[in-house]
Design a protein around this motif. Structure first.
Motif, PDB file in Angstrom:
ATOM      1  N   UNK A   1       0.876  -1.175   0.000  1.00 16.82           N
ATOM      2  CA  UNK A   1       0.000   0.000   0.000  1.00 16.82           C
ATOM      3  C   UNK A   1       0.908   1.218   0.000  1.00 16.82           C
ATOM      4  N   UNK A   2       0.879   1.953  -1.094  1.00 17.43           N
ATOM      5  CA  UNK A   2       1.883   2.984  -1.345  1.00 17.43           C
ATOM      6  C   UNK A   2       1.381   4.380  -0.997  1.00 17.43           C
ATOM      7  N   UNK A   3       2.228   5.105  -0.278  1.00 16.23           N
ATOM      8  CA  UNK A   3       2.013   6.552  -0.118  1.00 16.23           C
ATOM      9  C   UNK A   3       2.606   7.180  -1.368  1.00 16.23           C
ATOM     10  N   UNK A   4       1.830   7.232  -2.434  1.00 10.06           N
ATOM     11  CA  UNK A   4       2.327   7.662  -3.735  1.00 10.06           C
ATOM     12  C   UNK A   4       1.857   9.079  -4.058  1.00 10.06           C
ATOM     13  N   UNK A   5       2.174   9.528  -5.264  1.00  9.30           N
ATOM     14  CA  UNK A   5       1.805  10.890  -5.660  1.00  9.30           C
ATOM     15  C   UNK A   5       0.291  11.088  -5.646  1.00  9.30           C
TER      16      UNK A   5
ATOM     17  N   UNK B   1       7.879  -3.824  -9.310  1.00  5.66           N
ATOM     18  CA  UNK B   1       6.590  -4.274  -9.794  1.00  5.66           C
ATOM     19  C   UNK B   1       6.350  -5.757  -9.623  1.00  5.66           C
ATOM     20  N   UNK B   2       7.204  -6.448  -8.839  1.00  5.91           N
ATOM     21  CA  UNK B   2       6.993  -7.876  -8.594  1.00  5.91           C
ATOM     22  C   UNK B   2       6.001  -8.102  -7.452  1.00  5.91           C
ATOM     23  N   UNK B   3       5.423  -7.017  -6.960  1.00  4.66           N
ATOM     24  CA  UNK B   3       4.378  -7.094  -5.943  1.00  4.66           C
ATOM     25  C   UNK B   3       3.266  -6.131  -6.345  1.00  4.66           C
ATOM     26  N   UNK B   4       2.055  -6.467  -5.974  1.00  6.13           N
ATOM     27  CA  UNK B   4       0.918  -5.617  -6.321  1.00  6.13           C
ATOM     28  C   UNK B   4       0.981  -4.318  -5.515  1.00  6.13           C
ATOM     29  N   UNK B   5       0.879  -3.191  -6.213  1.00  6.22           N
ATOM     30  CA  UNK B   5       0.862  -1.872  -5.578  1.00  6.22           C
ATOM     31  C   UNK B   5      -0.573  -1.335  -5.576  1.00  6.22           C
ATOM     32  N   UNK B   6      -0.985  -0.816  -4.420  1.00  2.00           N
ATOM     33  CA  UNK B   6      -2.297  -0.181  -4.292  1.00  2.00           C
ATOM     34  C   UNK B   6      -2.099   1.176  -3.629  1.00  2.00           C
ATOM     35  N   UNK B   7      -2.673   2.194  -4.206  1.00  2.00           N
ATOM     36  CA  UNK B   7      -2.545   3.540  -3.656  1.00  2.00           C
ATOM     37  C   UNK B   7      -3.280   3.633  -2.322  1.00  2.00           C
ATOM     38  N   UNK B   8      -2.645   4.265  -1.320  1.00  2.00           N
ATOM     39  CA  UNK B   8      -3.242   4.380   0.014  1.00  2.00           C
ATOM     40  C   UNK B   8      -4.566   5.124  -0.027  1.00  2.00           C
TER      41      UNK B   8
ATOM     42  N   UNK C   1       0.471  -7.084   4.075  1.00  2.00           N
ATOM     43  CA  UNK C   1       0.506  -5.728   3.536  1.00  2.00           C
ATOM     44  C   UNK C   1       1.680  -4.969   4.131  1.00  2.00           C
ATOM     45  N   UNK C   2       2.406  -4.295   3.261  1.00  2.00           N
ATOM     46  CA  UNK C   2       3.467  -3.377   3.682  1.00  2.00           C
ATOM     47  C   UNK C   2       3.072  -1.978   3.264  1.00  2.00           C
ATOM     48  N   UNK C   3       3.130  -1.045   4.213  1.00  2.87           N
ATOM     49  CA  UNK C   3       2.851   0.355   3.906  1.00  2.87           C
ATOM     50  C   UNK C   3       4.180   1.083   3.809  1.00  2.87           C
ATOM     51  N   UNK C   4       4.396   1.745   2.679  1.00  2.27           N
ATOM     52  CA  UNK C   4       5.636   2.485   2.478  1.00  2.27           C
ATOM     53  C   UNK C   4       5.442   3.595   1.483  1.00  2.27           C
ATOM     54  N   UNK C   5       6.402   4.493   1.435  1.00  4.25           N
ATOM     55  CA  UNK C   5       6.298   5.644   0.538  1.00  4.25           C
ATOM     56  C   UNK C   5       6.996   5.342  -0.781  1.00  4.25           C
TER      57      UNK C   5
END
Length: 740
Positions: A63-67, A297-304, A322-326
């Motif tokens: 779960x990404x803290x993305x743009x 990209x070898x893991x599924x990314x989901x926007x927070x 789930x890993x939460x990271x920026x």
């Protein structure tokens, strides 16, 4: 000279042993070689990037803290109540299995304004009952850290924190989690990496969370690439685990860690960790080789922000780790790795956890150094003591075999055994020692070249002498029998030319013809046998074997014909007569060697095949062509297009042969020439079947198309004769020539 060779051999062995010893000291960590270390890293990265699986692990989601999250939810850090709500959504709505934070919450969150409200309640508004009642009601919602702690409580959540290896002004911030064990209980003597300070989570958060793990990596290589990461660090006598290891142990309900050690140089050194029966290979500092699945990209990314708003399909998160990271560029949580220069830090921890679950972490066990030393010693012994006794070809084959074995063995150990071995050192050793063999062998080759030049330099071109000196073939002047190609050329009408020129001009004319002709023969690796007045005799296939001897002979003949055409203009300008040349070429078994008498000897060829070549040269004038080759020569040089001239018996031979005129390489022949050749084949077939009208029509058409070509007139005259004087019943279409 013998004494000199002994010293050359001594220096060669000494230099090779010195290089081998230097490399052995390097891999034993006794002699640092930065350049070799850099080469090893490059080869390691290449091997790793070429062998990664590049598949997606469906068990772990980031779960990404993305743009997009920052644009929708505001700049980072977010209020803790929002982070707590994110945790609640993940567990309560999406039903995840385990949560890890690749970030630290080390400072209190006062963004709600609670400190201001506390001051007002204690000072200016302490007598305002309405304010105090409203504040006391809202206070639990404004204590964001408490809200966040409540969301962590009684849930499988692993927080992140980091150690620092420099002495900070405030060396201990936040609260460390419970240690794995005390270093006093460790069964090995080597010390793990010991940081000097840490920045951990707020005590209330750490107490509420199930565990925590550090996420920083002190093992960054000198080129700035992350290739290793420690699973354990020692701080003030206690052992702490990394984020990935804490997540892994959380999945297994926190089993104790057992340590496997090995004896090396009288000391116990760490070899691996055992967790609930699963072996995790580590080095002596409890570090692992980072087990990348592939590029980002070898893991599924989901926007927070999608999780916060509940817009994600539940199936993507249900029962997931789930890993939460920026991942937003501005938050600078990226690393340089062997598989990608800008790689999200959170995905590195996901890779480690994935590999521990699959038990696919590569290792570099302590015993491998001993095997690498043996490898270098064996390569050194082979090249030092075996290669000097091999021919150049076998030496090259041996070099390629060792090179292939070293590379294949390295890849096999990595892909099949999960073991990392060095590759740069054996490659450097192999190329260096083989280069030394070549360098010292140069002196012996120089002597060999001088010897060959002394034997053959007067017969063959310098280029061929150079090629012979590099060959493993044994050359001799003694007579032997082998298949070769012989070449005869003769200047047409030389007798009449000599009668009209003075001796000086005659020499100049011959030199003007023979010099470029000889050069072209030498270019095609031919050997000049002799000059016989106005004739040249040459051969291919000796003293050096040449499987293309027939092709080379035709190549030179065609080049000479082209050269003569250009030479005519020069002769006309100088007032010399126009010259022409006939060339005969035959391929067959010949005797070659030094032949002659005690008074004079020459390296030459003899035999029936040689005589036939001379006869073919004599036929060129009769057929009006410049080059005639035999059927055996044509058979060995199929890349050329030929015009069949005739089937003949030459003087001194009863066996008929087919003779041809080479026209050039097949792909250079025009469509018109191809049509003419097909028409000629049909004409010759009709002629030999005594179908005189059909043959006459075809030859007449060819003669009309090529009025200056003598060949077609010859056949028309023969047909006219046979029509008047029919041949015998056993006539085979062969023309018998009784003159030379």
């Amino acid at each position: 000279m013998q004494f000199s060779n002994k010293w050359l051999s001594f220096y060669r062995i000494l230099l090779c042993m010195g290089i081998t010893l230097t490399l052995i000291l390097n891999i034993a960590n006794k002699l640092p070689l930065p350049t070799l270390e850099r080469m090893e890293h490059i080869l390691y990265d290449l091997r790793l990037s070429k062998t990664v699986v590049n598949t997606i692990d469906p068990r772990i989601v980031i779960v990404a803290i993305d743009e997009a999250s920052l644009a929708q939810e505001g700049h980072w850090p977010w209020p803790r109540d929002k982070v707590g709500y994110l945790v609640d959504m993940l567990f309560d709505y999406y039903g995840i299995k385990l949560l890890g934070f690749d970030m630290t919450f080390s400072e209190p969150d006062t963004s709600s304004g609670i400190n201001t409200f506390n001051r007002l309640a204690d000072q200016e508004l302490h007598n305002d009952a309405a304010f105090l009642a409203a504040f006391n009601k809202l206070k639990p919602q404004l204590a964001y850290d408490e809200v966040f702690a409540k969301s962590l409580s009684r849930r499988p959540v692993v927080l992140g924190y980091y150690f620092s290896h420099i002495q900070e002004k405030y060396p201990e911030i936040g609260q460390l989690p419970l240690s794995v064990t005390s270093t006093a209980t460790l069964p090995f003597s080597n010390l793990l990496d010991s940081p000097k300070s840490y920045v951990a989570n707020l005590p209330e958060l750490q107490t509420a969370a199930a565990s925590a793990g550090f996420f920083e990596n002190p093992y960054i290589d000198k080129d700035g690439i992350y290739r290793k990461l420690p699973l354990l660090l020692e701080y003030k006598g206690q052992l702490y685990e990394s984020l990935a290891l804490a997540l892994f142990r959380s999945l297994l309900n926190y089993p104790p860690i057992q340590f496997e050690t090995s004896e090396q140089y009288g000391n116990s050194r760490l070899e691996s960790l055992h967790i609930a029966g699963i072996r995790v290979p580590v080095d002596e500092a409890a570090a692992i080789l980072l087990p990348f699945r592939g590029r980002e990209g070898c893991f599924t990314y989901i926007s927070a922000t999608e999780v916060l708003n509940g817009t994600v399909d539940k199936a993507k998160l249900q029962n997931k780790i789930v890993l939460i990271g920026s991942t937003a560029v501005g938050l600078l949580d990226s690393r340089a790795t062997p598989v990608q220069h800008i790689y999200p830090g959170v995905e590195m921890h996901a890779n480690i956890l994935s590999a521990m679950l699959d038990e696919t972490i590569k290792s570099r066990p302590n015993y491998i150094v001993g095997l690498e030393v043996i490898e270098l010693v064996l390569i050194g012994l082979l090249i030092i003591f075996v290669f000097p006794h091999l021919s150049a070809a076998w030496s090259a084959i041996g070099f390629l075999a060792i090179l292939s074995a070293s590379v294949w063995g390295n890849i096999y150990c990595w892909t099949q055994m999960g073991v990392d071995t060095i590759l740069a050192a054996p490659l450097v050793q192999l190329f260096s020692l083989y280069g030394i063999q070549i360098f010292f062998g140069f002196f012996l080759e120089s002597r060999k070249k001088k010897h060959i030049s002394a034997m053959f330099g007067q017969y063959i071109p310098p280029e061929l002498v150079e090629q012979m000196s590099r060959s493993d073939e044994a050359f001799t002047l003694q007579g032997e029998s082998r298949k070769m190609t012989v070449f005869f050329s003769d200047v047409r009408g030389f007798t009449s030319i000599s009668e009209t020129q003075d001796p000086k001009a005659l020499c100049e004319i011959i030199n003007a013809i023979f010099t470029p002709a000889t050069h072209l023969i030498h270019e095609a690796n031919g050997t000049i046998d002799k000059y016989i007045g106005d004739a040249i005799m040459a051969f291919w296939g000796a003293p050096m074997h040449n499987p293309q001897h027939a092709s080379k002979a035709i190549q030179s003949a065609l080049a000479i014909v082209t050269m003569l055409g250009a030479l005519q203009k020069e002769f006309i300008n100088r007032g010399w007569p126009i010259i022409d040349m006939g060339i005969g070429i035959n391929t067959g078994t010949m005797n070659v060697g030094n032949m002659g008498s005690q008074f004079r000897i020459a390296y030459t060829v003899m035999g029936d095949a040689v005589n036939l070549g001379a006869r073919l040269e004599g036929l060129t004038k009769q057929y009006g062509v410049k080059i005639i080759v035999s059927e055996t020569t044509r058979h060995d040089a199929l890349e050329f297009a030929y015009r069949e001239l005739d089937r003949v018996r030459v003087k001194g031979k009863q066996q008929p042969i087919t003779i041809y005129e080479p026209l050039g390489l097949i792909d250079t022949i025009s469509p018109e020439q191809h049509q003419a050749l097909n028409k000629l084949d049909a004409a010759l077939h009709a002629y030999r079947q005594q179908q005189w009208p059909a043959a006459t029509g075809l030859f007449t058409a060819l003669a009309g198309q090529y009025p200056h070509d003598k060949l077609y007139q010859i056949y028309l005259e023969r047909i006219a004769f046979y029509q008047q004087n029919p041949p015998a019943a056993d006539w085979d279409g062969v023309e018998t020539h009784t003159s030379k």
